[in-house]
Write an enzyme that holds these catalytic residues in place. Structure first.
Site, PDB file in Angstrom:
ATOM      1  N   HIS A 270       0.856  -1.194   0.000  1.00 18.59           N
ATOM      2  CA  HIS A 270       0.000   0.000   0.000  1.00 18.59           C
ATOM      3  C   HIS A 270       0.885   1.235   0.000  1.00 18.59           C
ATOM      4  O   HIS A 270       1.948   1.221   0.627  1.00 18.59           O
ATOM      5  CB  HIS A 270      -0.896  -0.005   1.256  1.00 18.59           C
ATOM      6  CG  HIS A 270      -2.060   0.921   1.172  1.00 18.59           C
ATOM      7  ND1 HIS A 270      -1.953   2.263   1.428  1.00 18.59           N
ATOM      8  CD2 HIS A 270      -3.342   0.693   0.828  1.00 18.59           C
ATOM      9  CE1 HIS A 270      -3.147   2.832   1.262  1.00 18.59           C
ATOM     10  NE2 HIS A 270      -4.002   1.898   0.895  1.00 18.59           N
ATOM     11  N   ASP A 324      -8.001  -4.969   0.225  1.00 12.39           N
ATOM     12  CA  ASP A 324      -8.511  -5.696  -0.942  1.00 12.39           C
ATOM     13  C   ASP A 324      -8.305  -7.194  -0.831  1.00 12.39           C
ATOM     14  O   ASP A 324      -9.023  -7.971  -1.441  1.00 12.39           O
ATOM     15  CB  ASP A 324      -7.826  -5.196  -2.218  1.00 12.39           C
ATOM     16  CG  ASP A 324      -8.283  -3.801  -2.567  1.00 12.39           C
ATOM     17  OD1 ASP A 324      -9.479  -3.536  -2.420  1.00 12.39           O
ATOM     18  OD2 ASP A 324      -7.442  -2.982  -2.957  1.00 12.39           O
TER      19      ASP A 324
HETATM   20  N1  ACO Z   1       3.576  -8.358  -4.330  1.00 17.21           N
HETATM   21  C1  ACO Z   1       4.900  -8.548  -4.470  1.00 17.21           C
HETATM   22  N2  ACO Z   1       5.812  -7.564  -4.301  1.00 17.21           N
HETATM   23  C2  ACO Z   1       5.368  -6.358  -3.992  1.00 17.21           C
HETATM   24  C3  ACO Z   1       3.997  -6.104  -3.834  1.00 17.21           C
HETATM   25  C4  ACO Z   1       3.090  -7.154  -4.009  1.00 17.21           C
HETATM   26  N3  ACO Z   1       1.779  -6.981  -3.879  1.00 17.21           N
HETATM   27  N4  ACO Z   1       3.832  -4.804  -3.540  1.00 17.21           N
HETATM   28  C5  ACO Z   1       5.048  -4.274  -3.517  1.00 17.21           C
HETATM   29  N5  ACO Z   1       5.986  -5.189  -3.801  1.00 17.21           N
HETATM   30  C6  ACO Z   1       7.430  -4.999  -3.839  1.00 17.21           C
HETATM   31  C7  ACO Z   1       7.800  -4.278  -5.128  1.00 17.21           C
HETATM   32  O1  ACO Z   1       8.055  -5.180  -6.175  1.00 17.21           O
HETATM   33  C8  ACO Z   1       9.002  -3.493  -4.705  1.00 17.21           C
HETATM   34  O2  ACO Z   1      10.085  -4.359  -4.706  1.00 17.21           O
HETATM   35  P1  ACO Z   1      11.576  -3.807  -5.124  1.00 17.21           P
HETATM   36  O3  ACO Z   1      11.898  -2.752  -4.136  1.00 17.21           O
HETATM   37  O4  ACO Z   1      12.435  -5.022  -5.022  1.00 17.21           O
HETATM   38  O5  ACO Z   1      11.422  -3.288  -6.532  1.00 17.21           O
HETATM   39  C9  ACO Z   1       8.688  -3.110  -3.262  1.00 17.21           C
HETATM   40  O6  ACO Z   1       7.786  -4.123  -2.781  1.00 17.21           O
HETATM   41  C10 ACO Z   1       8.036  -1.752  -3.133  1.00 17.21           C
HETATM   42  O7  ACO Z   1       6.889  -1.740  -3.979  1.00 17.21           O
HETATM   43  P2  ACO Z   1       6.304  -0.460  -4.690  1.00 17.21           P
HETATM   44  O8  ACO Z   1       5.411  -0.897  -5.817  1.00 17.21           O
HETATM   45  O9  ACO Z   1       7.391   0.499  -5.018  1.00 17.21           O
HETATM   46  O10 ACO Z   1       5.436   0.141  -3.518  1.00 17.21           O
HETATM   47  P3  ACO Z   1       4.410   1.291  -3.661  1.00 17.21           P
HETATM   48  O11 ACO Z   1       4.173   1.778  -2.284  1.00 17.21           O
HETATM   49  O12 ACO Z   1       4.800   2.276  -4.678  1.00 17.21           O
HETATM   50  O13 ACO Z   1       3.117   0.548  -4.255  1.00 17.21           O
HETATM   51  C11 ACO Z   1       1.149  -0.704  -4.479  1.00 17.21           C
HETATM   52  C12 ACO Z   1       2.024   0.176  -3.548  1.00 17.21           C
HETATM   53  C13 ACO Z   1       0.976  -0.020  -5.835  1.00 17.21           C
HETATM   54  C14 ACO Z   1      -0.213  -0.866  -3.813  1.00 17.21           C
HETATM   55  C15 ACO Z   1       1.848  -2.076  -4.647  1.00 17.21           C
HETATM   56  O14 ACO Z   1       2.087  -2.635  -3.375  1.00 17.21           O
HETATM   57  C16 ACO Z   1       1.042  -3.046  -5.506  1.00 17.21           C
HETATM   58  O15 ACO Z   1       1.108  -2.979  -6.721  1.00 17.21           O
HETATM   59  N6  ACO Z   1       0.268  -3.976  -4.857  1.00 17.21           N
HETATM   60  C17 ACO Z   1      -0.537  -4.944  -5.601  1.00 17.21           C
HETATM   61  C18 ACO Z   1      -1.855  -4.341  -6.065  1.00 17.21           C
HETATM   62  C19 ACO Z   1      -2.797  -4.046  -4.928  1.00 17.21           C
HETATM   63  O16 ACO Z   1      -3.035  -4.867  -4.038  1.00 17.21           O
HETATM   64  N7  ACO Z   1      -3.388  -2.834  -4.960  1.00 17.21           N
HETATM   65  C20 ACO Z   1      -4.349  -2.402  -3.928  1.00 17.21           C
HETATM   66  C21 ACO Z   1      -3.808  -1.280  -3.105  1.00 17.21           C
HETATM   67  S1  ACO Z   1      -4.877  -0.902  -1.763  1.00 17.21           S
HETATM   68  C22 ACO Z   1      -6.124  -0.032  -2.390  1.00 17.21           C
HETATM   69  O17 ACO Z   1      -6.092   0.501  -3.462  1.00 17.21           O
HETATM   70  C23 ACO Z   1      -7.392   0.122  -1.544  1.00 17.21           C
END
Ligand code: ACO
Length: 388
Positions: A270, A324
């Site tokens: 998140h 979610d």
């Molecule tokens: N599964 C696996 N790895 C993950 C996940 C995940 N769900 N989320 C983050 N990571 C990893 C990334 O690959 C990244 O790894 P790295 O540093 O080795 O490249 C690290 O964790 C940081 O992730 P970011 O995407 O940079 O984190 P950010 O805070 O920008 O993104 C987001 C948050 C977009 C929600 C992301 O976690 C994601 O895409 N999750 C999956 C989709 C999801 O569940 N969305 C719902 C969000 S809640 C809502 O909208 C109510």
């Protein structure tokens, strides 16, 4: 010198694409504490609201900023019950929609049409906007349920004013009075999604409202914005993952394989929460109770193993389950099809949208950002018959 000339001629400014760290207003509606994993509506913790309150009372808190007394709560419940019915013309509109239209698109169209039946639509006073908000919040569940019944070829059920919003929504949707646990879970899901401070859909509503467009227009903008998979759609994807995994013994390998291939596991991570999302913890418990009641524990065990594996592998990156992950499973256990998940999000979140818009109007300022022009400045216009 015009603003456009000024920005074009100056050195390139810092561009905040996505507005990640930009504050657009002061607000007392909602605090998302991503470090401690807390979510507060006007200072009240959602854990207390989920346990003791109702969606109707939560809406009251969001819009008014204080706990209602007994009379105020009875009044607000009565007002919601009275505003739940929709005009027969609205049902006609829902019947006229293509059978395969996504329910979130139907809802967006329906709310836009609904504005034509509200005599106070263009009354900009705070009192009129409060009444419009209450009517809109009351009618949203009826619209979603009525359209779902129509596309299934079933009879549209009128609202039952003796029931609360959540319980009546499930009844209008399924044609059956829900068991007490299902009614409670629906109510809690609506409470937990009611607001989440400034976000893409609340901002879209704010932008529309800042032009002094009416409340309906602002809500249509918000629904349109919620539709996108980057905002409203992750619970559908999370449920799909669980259904694909199918059996608990497949769950760990599925997650490890996804992570090995640098894939994302939906329902985790998140932007704001860098710890457990408190909404996920609450819904996990209700998903467990629903699974026990239904005698179907497999999917819940899949979810638990996915959760434990992701947390074990990624807690160093502060990746934990978000709302979610468990809301998709919860709605599935309530018998709700995945394409209604985002409309249900809107049924709840409209309370936050209206609260934010009404708050913004107290000190309105037109939202008018800039873009930095990087195109040509001296093109010569060539008449059509002289172009190559
Ligand atoms: N599964 C696996 N790895 C993950 C996940 C995940 N769900 N989320 C983050 N990571 C990893 C990334 O690959 C990244 O790894 P790295 O540093 O080795 O490249 C690290 O964790 C940081 O992730 P970011 O995407 O940079 O984190 P950010 O805070 O920008 O993104 C987001 C948050 C977009 C929600 C992301 O976690 C994601 O895409 N999750 C999956 C989709 C999801 O569940 N969305 C719902 C969000 S809640 C809502 O909208 C109510």
């Amino acid at each position: 010198m015009s603003m456009t000339e000024k920005t074009t001629l100056e050195a390139k400014p810092k561009i905040d694409k996505g507005l990640d760290d930009v504050y657009v207003k002061e607000s007392s509606i909602c605090l998302v504490d991503g470090v401690r994993g807390r979510l507060l509506y006007h200072g009240w913790d959602i854990r207390d609201l989920a346990e003791h309150s109702s969606f109707e009372e939560t809406v009251y808190i969001l819009v008014h900023g204080h706990l209602p007394n007994k009379d105020e709560l009875a009044q607000v419940k009565q007002a919601f019950a009275e505003s739940r019915a929709i005009d027969p013309e609205m049902v006609k509109l829902l019947r006229s929609m293509p059978k395969d239209a996504p329910p979130i698109d139907v809802l967006r169209t329906a709310v836009s049409y609904l504005s034509n039946f509200d005599k106070e639509r263009d009354d900009p006073t705070r009192a009129a906007n409060m009444r419009k908000a209450q009517r809109l919040i009351g009618k949203m569940p009826t619209l979603v349920a009525a359209h779902h019944r129509i596309r299934q070829g079933k009879r549209v059920l009128p609202p039952d004013p003796s029931l609360g919003i959540a319980e009546d929504f499930l009844r209008m949707l399924t044609g059956r009075n829900p068991d007490p646990l299902s009614a409670k879970v629906m109510d809690v899901a609506l409470i937990l999604h009611a607001d989440h401070s400034m976000n893409a859909s609340a901002f879209a509503a704010t932008v529309a409202a800042s032009t002094l467009a009416d409340l309906y227009s602002a809500i249509v903008a918000a629904i349109a914005t919620l539709k996108g998979p980057l905002h409203g759609g992750a619970n559908e994807a999370a449920l799909k993952t669980m259904l694909t995994i199918g059996r608990p013994e497949n769950a760990e390998a599925y997650v490890l394989n996804t992570l090995r291939n640098h894939g994302k596991v939906f329902g985790f991570g998140h932007r704001v929460y860098k710890t457990w999302d408190p909404r996920a913890i609450i819904l996990r418990e209700y998903a467990r109770q629903l699974s026990e009641l239904r005698g179907q524990m497999d999917l819940f065990h899949v979810a638990e193993i996915v959760q434990d594996t992701v947390v074990k592998e990624l807690s160093a990156k502060h990746i934990y389950p978000n709302v979610d992950f468990y809301s998709g499973l919860t709605y599935h256990l309530l018998g709700i099809p995945p394409d209604l998940f985002t409309p249900i999000f809107a049924v709840s979140r409209i309370s936050g949208w209206t609260a934010h818009v009404i708050e913004y109007w107290e000190d309105n300022r037109l939202v008018r950002p800039l873009d930095y022009y990087v195109g040509p400045t001296d093109n010569v216009y060539v008449p059509i018959d002289q172009r190559a």
